[in-house]
Structures are given as structure tokens and as C-alpha cells.
Write a protein that holds these residues in place. Structure first.
Motif, short mmCIF file in Angstrom:
data_model
loop_
_atom_site.label_atom_id
_atom_site.label_comp_id
_atom_site.label_asym_id
_atom_site.label_seq_id
_atom_site.Cartn_x
_atom_site.Cartn_y
_atom_site.Cartn_z
N PHE A 55 52.23 57.23 1.25
CA PHE A 55 53.51 57.34 0.56
C PHE A 55 53.45 56.48 -0.70
CE2 PHE A 55 58.01 55.99 -0.01
CZ PHE A 55 58.58 57.25 -0.15
N THR A 56 53.44 57.11 -1.85
CA THR A 56 53.30 56.36 -3.11
C THR A 56 54.63 56.17 -3.83
OG1 THR A 56 52.73 58.44 -4.23
CG2 THR A 56 50.91 57.03 -3.50
N PHE A 57 55.72 56.61 -3.24
CA PHE A 57 57.03 56.36 -3.82
C PHE A 57 57.67 55.23 -3.03
CE2 PHE A 57 56.28 60.60 -5.38
CZ PHE A 57 56.85 60.58 -6.64
N ILE A 115 60.11 63.07 16.67
CA ILE A 115 60.51 63.32 15.29
C ILE A 115 61.52 64.46 15.22
CG2 ILE A 115 59.68 64.13 13.04
CD1 ILE A 115 57.08 62.57 13.63
N ALA A 116 61.33 65.47 16.04
CA ALA A 116 62.28 66.59 16.07
C ALA A 116 63.66 66.11 16.52
CB ALA A 116 61.76 67.69 16.99
N ALA A 122 59.96 60.56 11.09
CA ALA A 122 58.82 61.16 10.39
C ALA A 122 58.32 60.26 9.27
CB ALA A 122 59.21 62.53 9.83
N ALA A 123 59.18 59.39 8.77
CA ALA A 123 58.79 58.50 7.67
C ALA A 123 57.91 57.35 8.14
CB ALA A 123 60.05 57.94 7.00
N TYR A 175 57.81 51.36 7.59
CA TYR A 175 58.86 51.38 8.61
C TYR A 175 60.18 51.85 8.00
CZ TYR A 175 59.80 46.74 6.54
OH TYR A 175 60.06 45.70 5.67
N ARG A 176 61.11 52.18 8.86
CA ARG A 176 62.38 52.72 8.38
C ARG A 176 63.23 51.65 7.69
NH1 ARG A 176 64.48 55.34 13.86
NH2 ARG A 176 62.89 53.91 14.71
N ILE A 177 63.80 52.03 6.56
CA ILE A 177 64.68 51.13 5.82
C ILE A 177 65.92 51.90 5.39
CG2 ILE A 177 62.77 49.71 4.99
CD1 ILE A 177 63.18 51.09 2.23
#
Length: 359
Positions: A55-57, A115-116, A122-123, A175-177
Motif C-alpha cells: 500500500f503506497t498511499f 473479510i466478507a 481487507a486493509a 493496521y486499521r486506522i
């Protein structure tokens, strides 16, 4: 004759068009090594980077056209900061090398069914930098975040480059943010990452024990709470960290606690990880801790503020936890590996600490 000439002309035009169409592909495949001066757009268009899955963003708002254009035109040095740009470039070139050699770079830690049921999972990803030698110790790196800004491309990649050069296997955790961090999501993501790595340690070529958690800023708080047996690794029934290596970690969310609860967990019951300052996470048997910050770190404020570094150190002393505290005069927030500041070389010192207490 005129008809024949026309056909030749059309054929030449078609060949020229095909050649022009092929130029971007050829250029993309031959972009050369990534440097601190490479733009984010060039990095994101590199076919090996894109196909590797990293993930580059680093900003949730990069999705808007205006911000996307702004960030894409930045160089890696502008995007990641001068202090860690060279290390980030080295890590990205290693991603390209590993991907082109057929090595998997990106790993999901949640199943397709999970994830479903909760698409935000998914992130959550691990970006793997395998060691040169098999059965190496491994580190999990948690970059900081400022709500919608995550640091896996900045602090995460920079740390991975240095740790890899020192012979370790490195996993950078995304991780999720932001609006997905409720219900202790970052803590759960770290637990699942550790569970995945240790369960697949043999095929990943790492030792399942004595791993290091490398945490920056708010990622450092997640790591520090995770090191508690009741709130962290023990709660999720995963392996205990061997050491914590923390750079300018947030020790106490202070006034942000009610804000976090209102944004992410309003109307819910139960403990939340951001309620626990690091000094309250310390207990008997807590992992050895190496931690540092700069006196000019305006983001954290003075070290004597209740809940910050002095309280953390007192708690470590009270519980007889081995630690090393380092204070630099010039080491601002979010500098990662800290090249060009007083903190340059801190990771070498931290790794020596890691080896001292896990050899």
C-alpha cells in the motif's frame, strides 16, 4: 500506385502508433532504482511495486483527486521526510527485488470469510522483507498514524531496510486506522499478525519466539499495550514479544480519550486500548523496553507530563523490567530512522539491546 502508397502510409502510421503505445510499458519496466528523488507517481506506476501489493498511499484522503495530484507530484523525500527517505528507497527497491525473484511480499492476516463479514479487515496486511539467512529473528513494525494518515510507507519501510541489513526478517504491519479503529481494531490486527507469522514461521524462515515489536508514535502505544499479558498478547493467546523497541511512542492519549471514544466506540461497553497509558500497561514479566524521544518533539510535549515518559520509566523500575531510555536534543516527531538528526543510528543501539535480552 496511389492506392499502394496509401496502404504503405497507413501501415507506417499503424506501426508508429504501436511503437508509441509500447513506450509507456517499456519505460515502466525500466524505471531504474527508486531514489529519494523519485516521485510518488513514479513509484506507484512501477509495475513490480504495484503487483507486489504493498500500500503506497499513506493517506486515506489520497483518494480525492486534488490530494492525489498533490501527493503524486511529491518526491519520496518530500512524502516520507528527509530523515528516512534513503531508507524508504532502499526498502522499496528490496520490494522490487523480492517480487521479481518470485517471493511473496504482501500477506493478508484475515481469512476471506472474516473479510466478507467485515470488509475493513481487507486493509490489514503484512509486508514481508525476508532475511538473507533462514531461521532469523523477526520484527513487526508499527508505524504511527494521525487519524487518517498511516506510516507503513514512511517509518515502516525505513525501519525494514535497516533491520534487514542487520540480518533480521521484518514484517511491516498495515493496521486499521481512522474510522475503522474502533473495538480495539489495531490491537486485534497486531495479534492476528503475530498469530499468522508464528503459525507459518517455518515456511517464512523465521524463529517464532523472541520477536521484537518496533513501534512509532501511536503505533508505539499499540505495541506497549499489546505487551501486557491481560490486555494484549495473553488476551489474544498469541506469543509474547521478546522486546519492545519504541521510537517517540505515545505513552498516554490524554485528552484524546473522550474524542476517540466518541468517534469510534460511542454507545459500546468494555475496555478500549487507548484508555491505557503505557505506565499502566507495565507489569511483572513485561518485555524489556528500549525507548527514545527528542527534547524538541513538540508533538509529545514535555517528558514530565503525567502519563508520559517519566511515569513509564518509574513503572518499569517498579516492576524490575529491563529497559534503556535515550533522550536526544534534536530528534523531532515522525523521523523514523532519524538520519541527519541526533537519533541517527538509534536502531543499531536498539538491536544490541534486543540481542542482549533474547540471546
Amino acid at each position: 500506385m496511389r492506392s499502394w502508397n496509401y496502404k504503405l502510409l497507413c501501415g507506417a502510421v499503424c506501426l508508429a502508433q504501436l511503437a508509441c503505445l509500447s513506450l509507456p510499458v517499456w519505460a515502466a519496466e525500466n524505471t531504474g532504482p527508486i531514489t529519494a528523488h523519485t516521485t510518488m507517481q513514479e513509484i506507484r506506476q512501477d509495475p513490480s511495486i504495484a503487483k507486489s501489493g504493498i500500500f503506497t498511499f499513506g493517506n486515506a484522503d489520497d483518494g480525492s483527486a486534488l490530494l492525489r495530484a498533490y501527493f503524486q507530484n511529491q518526491t519520496l523525500a518530500e512524502y516520507a521526510g528527509q530523515e528516512q527517505a534513503e531508507d524508504c528507497a532502499a526498502a522499496l527497491n528490496l520490494v522490487v527485488e523480492n517480487y521479481n525473484a518470485g517471493r511473496q511480499v504482501t500477506y493478508k492476516v484475515y481469512t476471506e470469510e472474516e473479510i466478507a463479514a467485515m470488509p475493513a479487515k481487507a486493509a490489514v496486511e503484512l509486508y514481508y522483507f525476508p532475511a538473507e539467512q533462514a531461521n532469523a529473528k523477526f520484527a513487526v513494525v508499527l508505524g504511527g498514524n494521525v487519524a487518517f494518515t498511516s506510516g507503513e510507507l514512511r517509518e515502516g519501510m525505513a525501519s525494514a531496510a535497516q533491520l534487514h541489513d542487520m540480518g533480521y526478517g521484518v514484517f511491516v504491519l498495515r493496521y486499521r486506522i481512522w474510522m475503522d479503529m474502533g473495538d480495539n481494531a489495531p490491537l486485534e490486527d497486531l495479534a492476528r499478525a503475530v498469530e499468522y507469522i508464528t503459525a507459518h514461521a517455518e515456511e517464512l524462515g523465521v524463529q517464532p519466539e523472541d520477536y521484537a515489536l518496533v513501534g512509532f508514535s501511536s503505533g508505539g502505544q499499540v505495541a506497549g499495550v499489546f505487551a501486557n499479558s491481560k490486555r494484549g498478547y495473553g488476551r489474544y493467546h498469541v506469543a509474547k514479544p521478546g522486546v519492545l523497541l519504541l521510537g517517540y511512542s505515545v505513552s498516554d492519549t490524554s485528552v484524546m480519550k473522550p474524542v476517540y471514544y466518541t468517534l469510534y466506540d460511542i454507545g459500546t461497553c468494555g475496555w478500549r486500548y487507548y484508555w491505557t497509558s503505557l505506565d499502566k500497561a507495565v507489569e511483572e514479566g513485561y518485555p524489556p523496553v528500549y525507548f527514545w524521544r527528542g527534547n524538541d518533539d513538540s508533538m509529545l510535549g514535555p517528558a514530565w507530563v503525567p502519563g508520559q515518559y517519566n511515569d513509564f520509566e518509574k513503572a518499569l523500575q517498579a516492576c524490575n523490567v529491563p529497559y534503556k531510555r535515550v533522550t536526544y536534543q534534536h530528534a523531532p516527531h515522525a523521523i523514523g530512522t532519524g538520519n541527519g538528526t541526533d537519533a541517527e543510528g538509534w536502531m543499531t543501539d536498539a538491536v544490541a539491546f534486543w540481542e542482549q535480552y533474547t540471546s
